[in-house]
Design a protein around this motif. Structure first.
Motif, PDB file in Angstrom:
ATOM      1  N   ASP A   1     -22.661  20.509 -57.509  1.00 12.24           N
ATOM      2  CA  ASP A   1     -21.884  19.881 -55.676  1.00 12.24           C
ATOM      3  C   ASP A   1     -20.486  19.654 -56.210  1.00 12.24           C
ATOM      4  OD1 ASP A   1     -21.204  18.508 -53.619  1.00 12.24           O
ATOM      5  OD2 ASP A   1     -22.869  17.141 -53.632  1.00 12.24           O
ATOM      6  N   ASP A   2     -19.274  19.863 -55.648  1.00 15.61           N
ATOM      7  CA  ASP A   2     -18.031  19.923 -55.687  1.00 15.61           C
ATOM      8  C   ASP A   2     -17.968  18.323 -55.428  1.00 15.61           C
ATOM      9  OD1 ASP A   2     -16.307  21.149 -57.879  1.00 15.61           O
ATOM     10  OD2 ASP A   2     -17.752  23.035 -56.865  1.00 15.61           O
ATOM     11  N   GLU A   3     -19.287  17.801 -53.726  1.00 15.96           N
ATOM     12  CA  GLU A   3     -18.348  17.090 -52.942  1.00 15.96           C
ATOM     13  C   GLU A   3     -17.539  17.438 -52.841  1.00 15.96           C
ATOM     14  OE1 GLU A   3     -18.581  11.918 -53.101  1.00 15.96           O
ATOM     15  OE2 GLU A   3     -17.816  12.738 -54.947  1.00 15.96           O
TER      16      GLU A   3
ATOM     17  N   LEU B   1     -25.434  18.573 -59.466  1.00 16.62           N
ATOM     18  CA  LEU B   1     -24.225  18.153 -60.607  1.00 16.62           C
ATOM     19  C   LEU B   1     -23.279  17.647 -60.100  1.00 16.62           C
ATOM     20  CD1 LEU B   1     -26.297  20.119 -63.125  1.00 16.62           C
ATOM     21  CD2 LEU B   1     -26.378  18.032 -63.185  1.00 16.62           C
ATOM     22  N   ARG B   2     -23.077  16.640 -59.390  1.00 19.11           N
ATOM     23  CA  ARG B   2     -22.184  16.419 -59.218  1.00 19.11           C
ATOM     24  C   ARG B   2     -20.909  16.042 -59.191  1.00 19.11           C
ATOM     25  NH1 ARG B   2     -23.476  12.211 -53.503  1.00 19.11           N
ATOM     26  NH2 ARG B   2     -24.204  14.551 -52.811  1.00 19.11           N
ATOM     27  N   SER B   3     -19.122  16.156 -59.193  1.00 22.62           N
ATOM     28  CA  SER B   3     -18.007  15.523 -59.486  1.00 22.62           C
ATOM     29  C   SER B   3     -16.950  16.272 -58.435  1.00 22.62           C
ATOM     30  CB  SER B   3     -18.104  16.251 -61.032  1.00 22.62           C
ATOM     31  OG  SER B   3     -16.512  15.816 -61.158  1.00 22.62           O
ATOM     32  N   SER B   4     -16.345  15.306 -58.074  1.00 24.35           N
ATOM     33  CA  SER B   4     -15.259  15.949 -56.528  1.00 24.35           C
ATOM     34  C   SER B   4     -14.148  16.737 -57.110  1.00 24.35           C
ATOM     35  CB  SER B   4     -15.021  14.346 -56.702  1.00 24.35           C
ATOM     36  OG  SER B   4     -13.665  14.624 -55.596  1.00 24.35           O
TER      37      SER B   4
ATOM     38  N   ARG C   1     -11.730  17.541 -55.059  1.00 21.84           N
ATOM     39  CA  ARG C   1     -10.264  16.795 -54.438  1.00 21.84           C
ATOM     40  C   ARG C   1      -9.878  15.392 -55.710  1.00 21.84           C
ATOM     41  NH1 ARG C   1      -7.963  15.516 -49.214  1.00 21.84           N
ATOM     42  NH2 ARG C   1      -9.986  17.021 -48.577  1.00 21.84           N
ATOM     43  N   SER C   2     -11.069  14.823 -56.551  1.00 20.40           N
ATOM     44  CA  SER C   2     -10.916  13.662 -57.263  1.00 20.40           C
ATOM     45  C   SER C   2      -9.606  14.381 -58.273  1.00 20.40           C
ATOM     46  CB  SER C   2     -11.884  12.893 -58.100  1.00 20.40           C
ATOM     47  OG  SER C   2     -11.865  12.020 -58.467  1.00 20.40           O
ATOM     48  N   ALA C   3     -10.320  15.368 -58.628  1.00 22.06           N
ATOM     49  CA  ALA C   3      -9.526  15.751 -60.213  1.00 22.06           C
ATOM     50  C   ALA C   3      -8.457  17.000 -59.444  1.00 22.06           C
ATOM     51  CB  ALA C   3     -10.862  17.383 -60.844  1.00 22.06           C
ATOM     52  N   GLY C   4      -7.626  16.853 -58.289  1.00 18.42           N
ATOM     53  CA  GLY C   4      -6.861  17.498 -57.661  1.00 18.42           C
ATOM     54  C   GLY C   4      -5.844  16.083 -58.164  1.00 18.42           C
ATOM     55  N   ARG C   5      -6.244  15.026 -57.348  1.00 18.43           N
ATOM     56  CA  ARG C   5      -5.246  14.042 -57.374  1.00 18.43           C
ATOM     57  C   ARG C   5      -4.986  13.390 -59.637  1.00 18.43           C
ATOM     58  NH1 ARG C   5      -8.403  12.167 -52.790  1.00 18.43           N
ATOM     59  NH2 ARG C   5     -10.471  10.973 -54.824  1.00 18.43           N
ATOM     60  N   GLN C   6      -6.158  13.736 -59.942  1.00 16.34           N
ATOM     61  CA  GLN C   6      -6.038  13.285 -61.518  1.00 16.34           C
ATOM     62  C   GLN C   6      -4.876  14.520 -62.088  1.00 16.34           C
ATOM     63  OE1 GLN C   6      -9.312  11.618 -62.966  1.00 16.34           O
ATOM     64  NE2 GLN C   6     -10.223  11.658 -62.024  1.00 16.34           N
TER      65      GLN C   6
ATOM     66  N   LEU D   1     -14.294  14.869 -67.024  1.00 13.99           N
ATOM     67  CA  LEU D   1     -14.943  14.842 -66.157  1.00 13.99           C
ATOM     68  C   LEU D   1     -16.492  14.909 -66.537  1.00 13.99           C
ATOM     69  CD1 LEU D   1     -12.446  15.384 -63.275  1.00 13.99           C
ATOM     70  CD2 LEU D   1     -12.365  13.234 -64.647  1.00 13.99           C
ATOM     71  N   GLU D   2     -17.296  13.545 -65.987  1.00 15.44           N
ATOM     72  CA  GLU D   2     -18.604  14.085 -65.951  1.00 15.44           C
ATOM     73  C   GLU D   2     -19.207  13.929 -64.971  1.00 15.44           C
ATOM     74  OE1 GLU D   2     -20.897  14.605 -68.538  1.00 15.44           O
ATOM     75  OE2 GLU D   2     -18.564  13.916 -70.332  1.00 15.44           O
ATOM     76  N   ALA D   3     -20.220  14.911 -64.487  1.00 15.99           N
ATOM     77  CA  ALA D   3     -21.099  15.695 -63.723  1.00 15.99           C
ATOM     78  C   ALA D   3     -22.007  14.288 -63.317  1.00 15.99           C
ATOM     79  CB  ALA D   3     -21.353  16.991 -63.349  1.00 15.99           C
ATOM     80  N   GLU D   4     -22.065  13.591 -62.116  1.00 17.41           N
ATOM     81  CA  GLU D   4     -23.034  13.018 -61.807  1.00 17.41           C
ATOM     82  C   GLU D   4     -24.799  13.700 -61.652  1.00 17.41           C
ATOM     83  OE1 GLU D   4     -24.511   8.723 -59.485  1.00 17.41           O
ATOM     84  OE2 GLU D   4     -22.789   9.348 -59.433  1.00 17.41           O
ATOM     85  N   LEU D   5     -25.674  13.918 -62.013  1.00 14.56           N
ATOM     86  CA  LEU D   5     -26.845  14.479 -61.737  1.00 14.56           C
ATOM     87  C   LEU D   5     -28.166  12.856 -59.813  1.00 14.56           C
ATOM     88  CD1 LEU D   5     -29.215  16.046 -61.636  1.00 14.56           C
ATOM     89  CD2 LEU D   5     -30.611  14.939 -63.053  1.00 14.56           C
ATOM     90  N   ILE D   6     -27.209  14.271 -59.373  1.00 10.78           N
ATOM     91  CA  ILE D   6     -27.898  12.897 -57.760  1.00 10.78           C
ATOM     92  C   ILE D   6     -29.442  14.356 -57.424  1.00 10.78           C
ATOM     93  CG2 ILE D   6     -27.832  13.080 -55.061  1.00 10.78           C
ATOM     94  CD1 ILE D   6     -25.691  11.289 -57.091  1.00 10.78           C
ATOM     95  N   ILE D   7     -30.910  13.268 -57.400  1.00 15.46           N
ATOM     96  CA  ILE D   7     -31.780  13.587 -56.923  1.00 15.46           C
ATOM     97  C   ILE D   7     -32.129  14.039 -55.337  1.00 15.46           C
ATOM     98  CG2 ILE D   7     -34.306  13.042 -57.135  1.00 15.46           C
ATOM     99  CD1 ILE D   7     -32.954  13.618 -59.707  1.00 15.46           C
ATOM    100  N   GLY D   8     -32.158  15.282 -55.128  1.00 14.12           N
ATOM    101  CA  GLY D   8     -31.910  15.176 -53.326  1.00 14.12           C
ATOM    102  C   GLY D   8     -33.564  16.002 -52.914  1.00 14.12           C
ATOM    103  N   ARG D   9     -33.186  16.404 -52.237  1.00 12.07           N
ATOM    104  CA  ARG D   9     -34.457  17.632 -51.488  1.00 12.07           C
ATOM    105  C   ARG D   9     -35.273  17.840 -52.234  1.00 12.07           C
ATOM    106  NH1 ARG D   9     -33.112  14.093 -46.389  1.00 12.07           N
ATOM    107  NH2 ARG D   9     -32.405  16.382 -45.677  1.00 12.07           N
ATOM    108  N   SER D  10     -34.635  19.206 -53.102  1.00 10.36           N
ATOM    109  CA  SER D  10     -34.744  20.217 -53.488  1.00 10.36           C
ATOM    110  C   SER D  10     -35.623  20.132 -54.789  1.00 10.36           C
ATOM    111  CB  SER D  10     -33.142  21.074 -53.123  1.00 10.36           C
ATOM    112  OG  SER D  10     -32.646  20.788 -54.469  1.00 10.36           O
ATOM    113  N   THR D  11     -36.138  19.614 -54.911  1.00 11.35           N
ATOM    114  CA  THR D  11     -36.490  19.716 -56.272  1.00 11.35           C
ATOM    115  C   THR D  11     -37.926  19.077 -56.977  1.00 11.35           C
ATOM    116  OG1 THR D  11     -35.090  17.594 -56.851  1.00 11.35           O
ATOM    117  CG2 THR D  11     -34.597  20.094 -58.008  1.00 11.35           C
ATOM    118  N   GLY D  12     -38.757  19.181 -57.330  1.00 10.84           N
ATOM    119  CA  GLY D  12     -40.389  18.995 -57.041  1.00 10.84           C
ATOM    120  C   GLY D  12     -41.171  19.459 -58.391  1.00 10.84           C
TER     121      GLY D  12
END
Length: 341
Positions: free
Chosen positions: A277-279, A295-298, A300-305, A326-337
């Motif tokens: 997820d590029d946010e 696996l979230r990493s912005s 837009r933030s990469a563009g600024r940096q 940059l490290e990607a953050e693991l975000i737990i959502g509704r798509s895994t079980g």
């Protein structure tokens, strides 16, 4: 308002005002702050052409896109990166120059950009493995920053990249911990370095748990919704269908989800999906609770940096290459079980 009018308003010489705005050290801090505040209050914007003549710079940054990569790069992810970089350019008084060139003309295009003084620096997009542009730009002497990295390039160069290998190893590991053993990979084009690294991370996680790498569960195409739909539909029709899918793009994941629902299966109960997820600012992954485990990493933030890094290299041309992972953050959502019995 022009420089002369701003100078008259401050009762300072045009030279002093110009030097204050451009950060010359011989201007006192008090004067510099006074000039900057007046410029902001009066909405003064310097004439970039005149500024270029005075400083020997174009005050423009180039973004060159090879035709072969245009479908992969000119997409929502690219748009968010450009938006982030553009915030920095606007703040620092730089223009942006976008160029789309044929692959066979790329060497000549960079040489022409350098000889004509069109830009002060370049952002390199869509690096492939063994990317020859890095050696070319290093030889030409044009400051550049790569959005990503290139495997098997041993020259020192500046880059901003996300830890793609580590992210996909972590995501695949998470699915294995949930009990999944048939895990598919819907990747991007694997001559692109980010996709090469993501596949490597996926394979590393499987190998670490003694799981085989099954070519029937791996796909590599441009990251579109229809690709995600068709690839998932075909794999779900296999006798040994996957119970989980790693997707390289949230756009691909939307297509995969459509195929899961069309097959009469439930997301997270029958098939789990993790996506990168590029946010994206206009394609959010849910609201309070994420739709997809991601696996979230912005980007837009990469563009600024990347833009900040390039402007730093331009202002200090003798500085060593800079890198940022940059490290990607693991975000737990509704798509895994848990894996189905």
């Amino acid at each position: 308002m022009n420089l002369k009018q701003l100078s008259q308003h401050l009762n300072l010489s045009q030279t002093t005002v110009s030097r204050a705005l451009n950060g010359y050290p011989e201007v006192s801090e008090a004067t510099r702050l006074r000039v900057q505040k007046a410029a902001q209050d009066l909405n003064y914007r310097p004439n970039t052409r005149a500024k270029g003549l005075a400083t020997g710079r174009s005050h423009a940054i180039g973004h060159v896109i090879p035709v072969s990569n245009q479908h992969e790069m000119v997409n929502p992810v690219f748009g968010d990166f450009i938006a982030g970089a553009g915030e920095v350019y606007t703040r620092e008084g730089y223009d942006m120059v976008l160029s789309l060139v044929a692959d066979r003309d790329e060497t000549r295009a960079y040489q022409d950009i350098k000889s004509r003084g069109m830009v002060d620096g370049i952002i390199v997009h869509g690096p492939v493995t063994k990317d020859t542009r890095i050696a070319l730009l290093s030889h030409i002497g044009l400051p550049f920053v790569v959005h990503g990295r290139s495997t098997d390039v041993n020259l020192p160069y500046s880059w901003v990249d996300v830890n793609n290998r580590g992210a996909f190893q972590r995501g695949t590991q998470f699915l294995i911990e949930l009990g999944h053993r048939r895990i598919a990979l819907l990747n991007g084009l694997e001559h692109m370095d980010f996709a090469f690294r993501r596949r490597s991370g996926y394979e590393n996680a499987l190998a670490a748990h003694g799981l085989p790498v099954d070519p029937d569960l791996m796909r590599s195409e441009e990251m579109t919704e229809i690709y995600g739909y068709r690839a998932t539909k075909a794999m779900l029709a296999q006798e040994a269908a996957p119970t989980a899918i790693m997707c390289s793009s949230i756009i691909t994941a939307i297509g995969a989800r459509r195929a899961v629902h069309e097959a009469g299966l439930a997301l997270a109960r029958d098939v789990s999906i993790i996506t990168f997820d590029d946010e994206l600012s206009y394609l959010e992954n849910g609201d309070d609770v994420a739709i997809f485990t991601a696996l979230r990493s912005s980007v837009r933030s990469a563009g600024r940096q990347a833009a900040d890094m390039l402007l730093s290299l331009i202002s200090l041309p003798q500085s060593a290459p800079k890198t940022r992972l940059l490290e990607a953050e693991l975000i737990i959502g509704r798509s895994t079980g848990p894996a189905p019995a």
